[in-house]
Design an enzyme around this catalytic site. Structure first.
Site, PDB file in Angstrom:
ATOM      1  N   SER A 576     -12.613   3.436  -2.567  1.00 23.94           N
ATOM      2  CA  SER A 576     -12.685   4.641  -1.768  1.00 23.94           C
ATOM      3  C   SER A 576     -13.226   4.294  -0.382  1.00 23.94           C
ATOM      4  O   SER A 576     -12.604   3.522   0.344  1.00 23.94           O
ATOM      5  CB  SER A 576     -13.533   5.690  -2.483  1.00 23.94           C
ATOM      6  OG  SER A 576     -13.359   6.963  -1.935  1.00 23.94           O
ATOM      7  N   ASP A 660      -3.550  10.148  -6.818  1.00 19.98           N
ATOM      8  CA  ASP A 660      -4.806  10.264  -6.086  1.00 19.98           C
ATOM      9  C   ASP A 660      -4.618  11.290  -4.968  1.00 19.98           C
ATOM     10  O   ASP A 660      -3.962  11.016  -3.964  1.00 19.98           O
ATOM     11  CB  ASP A 660      -5.215   8.910  -5.500  1.00 19.98           C
ATOM     12  CG  ASP A 660      -6.633   8.918  -4.950  1.00 19.98           C
ATOM     13  OD1 ASP A 660      -7.165  10.013  -4.694  1.00 19.98           O
ATOM     14  OD2 ASP A 660      -7.207   7.833  -4.773  1.00 19.98           O
ATOM     15  N   HIS A 695      -8.126   9.339  -8.413  1.00 18.47           N
ATOM     16  CA  HIS A 695      -9.124   8.604  -7.646  1.00 18.47           C
ATOM     17  C   HIS A 695     -10.084   7.820  -8.531  1.00 18.47           C
ATOM     18  O   HIS A 695     -10.876   7.030  -8.042  1.00 18.47           O
ATOM     19  CB  HIS A 695      -9.898   9.583  -6.761  1.00 18.47           C
ATOM     20  CG  HIS A 695     -10.624   8.945  -5.625  1.00 18.47           C
ATOM     21  ND1 HIS A 695      -9.984   8.214  -4.643  1.00 18.47           N
ATOM     22  CD2 HIS A 695     -11.937   8.916  -5.312  1.00 18.47           C
ATOM     23  CE1 HIS A 695     -10.871   7.775  -3.776  1.00 18.47           C
ATOM     24  NE2 HIS A 695     -12.069   8.185  -4.158  1.00 18.47           N
TER      25      HIS A 695
END
Length: 724
Positions: A576, A660, A695
């Protein structure tokens, strides 16, 4: 990426990953340390063709080409074909790694043990999460008194492949009702189901299109939740920037839910949440335009049509409810207290000038929880925990002794509970759940990890190294005892450095697999994180973001200088915002690392704010359309824009999920395309795109095993390791 959402109860997190031993495998556990150091002799890879477009953007007079803009269209057949072709190339490459299946088997063994979370009380029952071993999702159990525990909710029954997960659950105060959110394929969009907890009967139709939402009941009548209007086009990438707070009354259609906050331009915020006090008297509404800084409002629910009263009218700080008793409210805030403090105020006169300190700010970062009629101050010192118990007036009762240096979590429960639970672990010590008698302060082991792992065979040490500007940065280095510092040890350096997130030492069985292979695992506590409070966070944001990359580069240089490893044996890893970190340092200092592993990364810094809720990250990053200075700063480090032709980049495996919708996969697609077009030499530049995955939250254990087998296999193979 932190998006101010409430995730699955922390009860399940305490034992997410543990470790078991395997006699057959342990005989080879040290082989990597002495593995061949010759470079990998893999054949050249023929990458799928990625067409180049002609899109050019103008930023303050600077023309910036975006050759792979077409990959942003996640709904196109062309993008889908590209994904399929890239995955085939990646899987064909990984298939040649002779020990990948062995690593996969070991990971499965490490995860295959019973994992049990901290109990929590709701109504007449004690609830806890448990995984029997390799179940894709944790199961929620409950028990009454000494009766045997029974399954309450089993998310493994939500779908055949385990890709539908339970993301959160909230019980009404008496425990008779519950609403829970499910995620499909890892998406941040949720569906809500309302059940009678005694019969487990679903009471009405699902609520849909909920995103970044907490849940807060008003008695047994209904609850508050948050969401955005469903976007036009792709729900995976379309921008969502006006969050709205709704009230759902049981027995009514979702279409009639009352809009409480966020419906007009004056109330437009990207993150909005509502929380009801325990007695149902007041609603607290938090509203933020970014992931740091929030406004706070209060509404008297005992009076019909009462207005929202502003408590904090700006987004310069964060303030959240800790507990309430009648009109007396306790908040935790970093207003005028970068390391946070606890304050008390009367709900009828809630303005800041009436706040009184209950637990003042100290030199250490504070978090706080309540249970048993007490406050538990969870301090962080150099990224590790120490705990103090206070009464509700702020009088210190005692220090809570922890087993060793590490991370403790929990210490929360109902007001009348005399027994609370907490967990403890560190990088080498599997998590243990303790019960705490709040009256005596005595801790007792409630549930010891069933993993057969002897932490005495490993050591974990904290060091402090010096970054480019002289700042001292902590790092925890974990490895087998007796490690020879000769520069040949395969090492993974992990970091995050953003969004006020703190990397505290915790045990992970996926990490344990790496340690068993003789690898070193180093975690650097970079600026941008929350380890030393708001000042530490702010020192790694916007026009100071390069500090984060400098801190990470300095960590790598420390490991090399101390002969823990060498550039030929060093991998850099992050996800991330940490994926951005990896992308930035590998493009700034490509010679420093042998392997780069950017996961679900924010990699196009000029356009990140145009997708889903990305604009909410501007507190940390700034935006390319803010001004020329901010644009040029972002352009200078944006990984997608800093891949240079003719450069020897590290062996790179970009990882992302096709679902995601937080950091959209286009970031990873474009970065991989740039690398494949411009890399020179034999180092592979691959992208691994997980299907039906988002994610990270709710990822089935089966996918986790496959992913880490590929990551560790790829890493060792490109470090020249011939066998394990």
């Amino acid at each position: 990426m932190n998006s101010k959402k409430i995730t699955l109860s922390s009860a399940v997190l305490i034992a997410l990953f543990g470790l078991t031993s395997c006699a057959e495998y342990s005989a080879t556990a040290s082989t990597v340390e002495k593995a061949a150091t010759a470079s990998n002799e893999s054949t050249m890879i023929t990458y799928p063709e990625t067409k180049k477009g002609t899109v050019v953007d103008d930023y303050f007079g600077t023309k910036v080409p975006d050759a792979y803009r077409w990959l942003e269209d996640d709904m196109s057949a062309e993008t889908a074909e590209w994904v399929t072709a890239q995955n085939k190339t990646t899987h064909d490459y990984l298939a040649q790694i002779p020990y990948r299946d062995k690593i996969k088997s070991r990971l499965a063994a490490l995860l295959d043990y019973e994992k049990v979370g901290m109990p929590f009380i709701e109504g007449d029952y004690s609830y806890f999460y448990k995984n029997d071993g390799l179940q894709n999702q944790y199961v929620l159990y409950r028990q009454k008194g000494d009766a045997p525990a029974k399954v309450f909710l089993d998310p493994n029954t939500f779908s055949e492949d385990g890709t539908v997960s339970l993301s959160s659950i909230e019980f009404s105060k008496d425990g008779s009702l519950a609403v829970y959110l499910i995620s499909e394929g890892g998406s941040d969009w949720r569906k809500a189901r309302i059940i009678d907890t005694e019969t487990k009967e679903v009471l009405e139709s699902e609520l849909v299109d909920i995103k970044f939402s907490g849940l807060s009941w008003v008695g047994n009548k209904g609850f508050y939740y948050s969401s955005y209007d469903k976007p036009q086009g792709s729900e995976l990438s379309a921008k969502t920037d006006q969050h709205k707070l709704y009230y759902h009354e049981l027995g009514t259609a979702q279409s009639t839910d009352a809009l409480v906050f966020g419906g007009i331009e004056a109330e437009k915020h990207r993150y909005v949440s509502g929380e009801v006090t325990d007695d149902g008297k007041y609603l607290l509404v938090s509203a933020a335009v970014s992931t740091s800084g929030s406004k706070l409002f209060i509404k008297d629910l005992t009076k019909a049509d009462s207005a929202l009263v502003t408590v904090v009218g700006n987004t310069d700080s964060d303030t959240y409810l800790v507990s309430s008793k009648g009109d007396s409210l306790l908040f935790i805030t970093n207003m005028n207290a970068p390391n946070k403090r606890v304050v008390k105020v009367n709900a009828k006169q809630p303005l800041v000038e009436n706040w009184v300190d209950v637990i003042p700010e100290t030199e250490n970062v504070l978090d706080v929880s309540t249970g048993g009629g007490y406050l538990f101050a969870k301090y962080m010192k150099d990224a590790t925990s120490f705990i103090q118990q206070y009464d509700l007036s702020g009088k210190k009762v005692r220090d809570i002794a922890l087993p060793e240096v590490g991370t403790a979590g929990g210490f929360s429960g109902k007001e009348l509970q005399n027994k609370l639970y907490y967990s403890f672990s560190n990088q080498k010590t599997p998590s243990t759940v303790f019960s705490l008698d709040v009256t005596t302060g005595e801790s007792t082991v409630h549930m010891k990890s069933k993993v057969k792992f002897d932490s005495d065979n490993f050591e974990s040490n904290q060091v402090f190294y010096t970054s480019k500007d002289g700042t001292k940065v902590p790092m925890i280095i974990t490895h087998k005892k007796g490690l020879v510092l000769d520069g040949t040890n395969p090492t993974i350096l992990y970091g995050y450095g953003g969004f006020n997130i703190s990397l505290q030492p915790q045990f992970s069985s996926t990490r344990a697999a790496w340690l068993e292979l003789g690898g070193v695992y180093a975690v650097a506590n970079l600026r941008g994180g929350g380890e030393y409070g708001k000042k530490w966070h702010d020192a790694g944001t916007q026009l100071k973001k390069q500090n984060v990359f400098n801190d990470f580069i300095a960590a790598a240089e420390y490991l090399i200088a101390e002969k823990v490893t060498s550039s030929d044996k060093l991998a850099v890893m992050g996800g991330s915002n940490g994926g951005l970190l990896v992308g930035a340092v590998m493009t700034q200092r490509p010679e420093l690392f042998k392997v780069a592993l950017p996961a679900v990364g924010v990699l196009d810094m000029l356009r990140y704010h145009t997708f889903t809720s990305g604009a909410g990250w501007a507190y940390d990053y700034g935006k390319s359309d803010d001004n020329a200075e901010m644009f040029n700063y972002l352009l200078d480090y944006s990984p997608v824009h800093n891949v240079k032709a003719g450069t020897h980049y590290p062996a790179t495996m970009v990882t992302t999920g096709d679902h995601d919708d937080r950091v959209v996969p286009a970031h990873s697609f474009k970065f991989a395309a740039e690398l494949q077009a411009k890399q020179v030499g034999a180092n592979p530049t691959l992208i691994r795109i997980e299907t039906d995955a988002g994610h990270g939250a709710g990822t089935p254990i089966s996918k986790t095993i496959d992913q880490y087998a590929d990551i560790y296999g790829f890493t060792l193979f490109n470090m020249g390791v011939k066998g394990i």
